[in-house]
Design a protein around this motif. Structure first.
Motif, mmCIF file in Angstrom:
data_model
loop_
_atom_site.group_PDB
_atom_site.id
_atom_site.type_symbol
_atom_site.label_atom_id
_atom_site.label_comp_id
_atom_site.label_asym_id
_atom_site.label_seq_id
_atom_site.Cartn_x
_atom_site.Cartn_y
_atom_site.Cartn_z
ATOM 1 N N UNK A 136 3.189 -18.172 12.336
ATOM 2 C CA UNK A 136 2.969 -17.534 11.040
ATOM 3 C C UNK A 136 2.044 -16.342 11.257
ATOM 4 N N UNK A 137 2.511 -15.153 10.884
ATOM 5 C CA UNK A 137 1.809 -13.895 11.107
ATOM 6 C C UNK A 137 1.313 -13.355 9.782
ATOM 7 N N UNK A 138 0.041 -12.935 9.714
ATOM 8 C CA UNK A 138 -0.517 -12.390 8.477
ATOM 9 C C UNK A 138 -1.519 -11.290 8.795
ATOM 10 N N UNK A 139 -1.793 -10.455 7.798
ATOM 11 C CA UNK A 139 -2.780 -9.386 7.928
ATOM 12 C C UNK A 139 -3.739 -9.498 6.748
ATOM 13 N N UNK A 140 -5.032 -9.504 7.048
ATOM 14 C CA UNK A 140 -6.080 -9.615 6.031
ATOM 15 C C UNK A 140 -7.195 -8.633 6.361
ATOM 16 N N UNK A 141 -8.094 -8.422 5.432
ATOM 17 C CA UNK A 141 -9.315 -7.651 5.695
ATOM 18 C C UNK A 141 -10.451 -8.641 5.910
ATOM 19 N N UNK A 142 -11.234 -8.408 6.955
ATOM 20 C CA UNK A 142 -12.381 -9.279 7.215
ATOM 21 C C UNK A 142 -13.541 -8.850 6.328
ATOM 22 N N UNK A 143 -14.549 -9.717 6.254
ATOM 23 C CA UNK A 143 -15.749 -9.392 5.484
ATOM 24 C C UNK A 143 -16.446 -8.162 6.051
ATOM 25 N N UNK A 144 -16.298 -7.928 7.350
ATOM 26 C CA UNK A 144 -16.907 -6.770 7.997
ATOM 27 C C UNK A 144 -16.126 -5.487 7.799
#
Length: 119
Positions: free
Chosen positions: A81-89
């Motif tokens: 399962x492949x996903x793209x998110x923004x980290x807190x940093x």
């Protein structure tokens, strides 16, 4: 499918067969796209307990490319399962998660394209 179900992001059932359905030109193009984004915008590569995460500089064009790449991977490599998110940093993080043999396969990926280093 035999044995217990394997589920990835949002409950999507993962294939037990660790194989990519891309071949020839499509496989080469996908690989070149990954190398380009990693070499030019990559920050870090981290192996995780269930797969791999790659961090990238946050930019709208990079986010668009990563989402397109992850979508293609979800189709051709349904064992993860492949996903793209923004980290807190503030970085963009592409995460690939799997189970069983898929974890080892993910750990072996993206090792030749050094993140953030010009070759």
């Amino acid at each position: 499918m035999t044995g217990p179900s394997m589920h990835g992001e949002a409950g999507r059932e993962l294939s037990e067969l660790v194989a990519c359905t891309l071949n020839g030109t499509n496989l080469k193009t996908q690989r070149e796209r990954w190398i380009n984004v990693a070499k030019n915008f990559g920050i870090a590569r981290n192996e995780t307990a269930d797969g791999l995460s790659l961090a990238f500089n946050d930019h709208p064009a990079v986010a668009t490319e990563l989402r397109a790449l992850a979508e293609a991977e979800n189709e051709c490599c349904s064992w993860a399962a492949w996903s793209v998110e923004r980290s807190e940093g503030g970085a963009l993080v592409m995460a690939a998660r799997s189970q069983g043999d898929g974890i080892a396969a993910l750990h072996g990926m993206f090792t030749s394209a050094t993140m953030g280093e010009q070759q």
